[in-house]
Design a protein around this motif. Structure first.
Motif, mmCIF file in Angstrom:
data_model
loop_
_atom_site.group_PDB
_atom_site.id
_atom_site.type_symbol
_atom_site.label_atom_id
_atom_site.label_comp_id
_atom_site.label_asym_id
_atom_site.label_seq_id
_atom_site.Cartn_x
_atom_site.Cartn_y
_atom_site.Cartn_z
ATOM 1 N N HIS A 97 -8.380 0.170 -0.311
ATOM 2 C CA HIS A 97 -8.305 1.626 -0.198
ATOM 3 C C HIS A 97 -9.107 2.320 -1.300
ATOM 4 O O HIS A 97 -9.656 3.407 -1.069
ATOM 5 C CB HIS A 97 -6.841 2.085 -0.218
ATOM 6 C CG HIS A 97 -6.093 1.725 1.020
ATOM 7 N ND1 HIS A 97 -4.749 1.418 1.032
ATOM 8 C CD2 HIS A 97 -6.505 1.600 2.314
ATOM 9 C CE1 HIS A 97 -4.374 1.126 2.263
ATOM 10 N NE2 HIS A 97 -5.421 1.228 3.046
ATOM 11 N N ASP B 91 2.380 1.590 -3.432
ATOM 12 C CA ASP B 91 1.320 1.893 -4.401
ATOM 13 C C ASP B 91 0.764 3.300 -4.214
ATOM 14 O O ASP B 91 0.164 3.865 -5.135
ATOM 15 C CB ASP B 91 0.173 0.883 -4.266
ATOM 16 C CG ASP B 91 0.489 -0.438 -4.950
ATOM 17 O OD1 ASP B 91 1.242 -0.418 -5.933
ATOM 18 O OD2 ASP B 91 -0.027 -1.483 -4.501
ATOM 19 N N ASP C 36 0.810 -1.214 0.000
ATOM 20 C CA ASP C 36 0.000 0.000 0.000
ATOM 21 C C ASP C 36 0.846 1.268 0.000
ATOM 22 O O ASP C 36 0.515 2.259 -0.658
ATOM 23 C CB ASP C 36 -0.941 0.008 1.209
ATOM 24 C CG ASP C 36 -2.012 -1.054 1.096
ATOM 25 O OD1 ASP C 36 -2.223 -1.568 -0.019
ATOM 26 O OD2 ASP C 36 -2.657 -1.366 2.125
ATOM 27 N N HIS D 159 -9.424 -3.459 -4.464
ATOM 28 C CA HIS D 159 -8.413 -2.935 -3.548
ATOM 29 C C HIS D 159 -9.112 -2.189 -2.410
ATOM 30 O O HIS D 159 -9.938 -1.295 -2.652
ATOM 31 C CB HIS D 159 -7.460 -1.993 -4.277
ATOM 32 C CG HIS D 159 -6.244 -1.656 -3.488
ATOM 33 N ND1 HIS D 159 -6.278 -0.803 -2.406
ATOM 34 C CD2 HIS D 159 -4.956 -2.075 -3.598
ATOM 35 C CE1 HIS D 159 -5.069 -0.689 -1.901
ATOM 36 N NE2 HIS D 159 -4.248 -1.463 -2.593
ATOM 37 N N THR E 114 -1.661 4.283 -1.898
ATOM 38 C CA THR E 114 -3.118 4.218 -1.760
ATOM 39 C C THR E 114 -3.618 4.549 -0.360
ATOM 40 O O THR E 114 -4.825 4.657 -0.156
ATOM 41 C CB THR E 114 -3.611 2.797 -2.125
ATOM 42 O OG1 THR E 114 -3.032 1.859 -1.210
ATOM 43 C CG2 THR E 114 -3.243 2.436 -3.545
ATOM 44 N N THR E 115 -2.698 4.688 0.595
ATOM 45 C CA THR E 115 -3.130 4.787 1.989
ATOM 46 C C THR E 115 -3.943 6.044 2.293
ATOM 47 O O THR E 115 -4.702 6.075 3.260
ATOM 48 C CB THR E 115 -1.913 4.746 2.931
ATOM 49 O OG1 THR E 115 -0.994 5.775 2.546
ATOM 50 C CG2 THR E 115 -1.220 3.387 2.853
#
Length: 372
Positions: free
Chosen positions: A102, A50, A47, A100, A52-53
């Motif tokens: 998130h 990526d 995460d 996903h 996305t958090t």
């Protein structure tokens, strides 16, 4: 195309393949930019790497800054992209992002704000008795009521130019090139009589097993008849937020089981308000010299939706109210939301045309419009 004197029993405009998917649209703000950039990459499985958090937080910021979710370009395009992961609408999005957590969290933030505004702004009729007859009567009264402002279908029938017909198809392509898909999410969420009714309607929408008769395929042929690109999403950049909101609302209703009443009510209202306007749209196309191949999509809906409205009103919406009375309020909400949001989207088009302006977000080259 010249107007012909003979009516073909089955026009041939959909003999070519159904609409293809095109690339992602141009971002309309920081949230849609972030999401569209993200989904074009392959997920790394980390995460932090990526990035996305903070997606849910970014979605919350977008909501807080927006004064009108329905007409917010950044939010509606972001929602369209997130729903597109489930449909496969974005050709360059990686399938690994569909579930996903998130991205789902960000979608839930946007959905909550979107639904809140709809429930605030949509006027819902008085709740009837939870019987099929009473529900159908209420829905027919709701969909048959006179509305304020000019009618899009009547404008098309009497006044629309060829260029305005092209703009109409561009707006409608966002839903119609994937016609019936949002409502199909409800099939596994229903049982018994409502489920059977929905499947009966959807079977017609998908051509009764004949791919060339799928309504989305027929509509693609109508677009080609006016020299337009029938690739799905080819004109995403040209349509305003409210056009995206109309499809996003269907997707939200269909993809959330708790809103199964709303998607059933939406389809009922959708079918009940299709037959007569479709005849008017066909009249506008023929007035501009287009033949039965181009008009087939609208001709088909004059007959089909006159039948569908009865099934949707009595067996789908009414049957669901009898089976699950606790869903009756949402059935009426979904029906009213269909009329309200589609009314807003139509008003944008008619108001622009009455002012002598384009109903699109940006100019479109004539050479593209005419397929040159």
């Amino acid at each position: 195309m010249a107007l012909t004197d003979t009516v073909s029993a089955e026009p041939t405009n959909s003999a070519l393949p159904a609409a293809r998917h095109t690339t992602s649209p141009t971002p309309r703000g920081p949230l849609s930019d972030r999401i569209l950039t993200l989904v074009r990459r392959e997920p790394l499985g980390d995460d932090a790497l990526d990035g996305t958090t903070d997606l849910a937080a970014l979605a919350s910021v977008a909501v807080q800054r927006s004064s009108d979710i329905v007409h917010d370009d950044d939010i509606q395009l972001a929602l369209f992209a997130l729903y597109g992961l489930h449909y496969g609408s974005l050709a360059d999005a990686h399938d690994g992002w569909e579930w996903h957590p998130h991205l789902i969290s960000a979608r839930r933030v946007l959905e909550a704000a979107f639904e809140t505004q709809l429930r605030r702004d949509v006027e819902v009729p008085e709740i009837p008795e939870p019987t099929a007859a009473a529900v159908a009567e209420t829905l027919f009264a709701l969909t048959g009521a006179e509305t304020d402002g000019p009618s899009l279908s009547r404008f098309v029938a009497a006044k629309a130019t060829r260029e305005q017909l092209e703009e109409l198809l561009i707006h409608r392509s966002i839903y119609t090139l994937r016609e019936a898909d949002p409502h199909s999410w409800a099939i596994p969420r229903l049982t018994g009589r409502p489920k059977a009714a929905l499947v009966e309607i959807q079977a017609d929408e998908y051509g009764g097993g004949r791919p060339e008769r799928m309504h989305a395929t027929i509509f693609a042929g109508t677009m080609r008849g006016l020299g337009l690109d029938d690739s799905y999403g080819a004109y995403l950049d040209y349509v305003p937020a409210v056009t995206l909101a109309s499809l996003n609302m269907m997707s939200m209703f269909g993809l959330n089981r708790r809103l199964r009443g709303a998607i059933a009510g939406h389809l009922a209202a959708f079918e009940m308000t299709s037959s007569i306007p479709s005849g008017l749209y066909a009249r506008g196309f023929r007035r501009n010299g287009f033949d039965d191949d181009v008009c087939w999509y609208y001709d088909e809906h004059v007959e089909a939706d006159a039948v569908h409205e009865q099934i949707a009103g009595r067996d789908l919406a009414g049957g669901l109210a009898e089976d699950e009375p606790e869903l009756l309020a949402d059935i009426l909400f979904g029906a009213a939301a269909c009329l309200t949001v589609d009314g807003w989207a139509s008003a944008v088009i008619v108001e622009a045309w009455l002012a002598g302006e384009s109903a699109l977000r940006m100019p479109r080259a004539t050479s593209i419009a005419n397929g040159a």
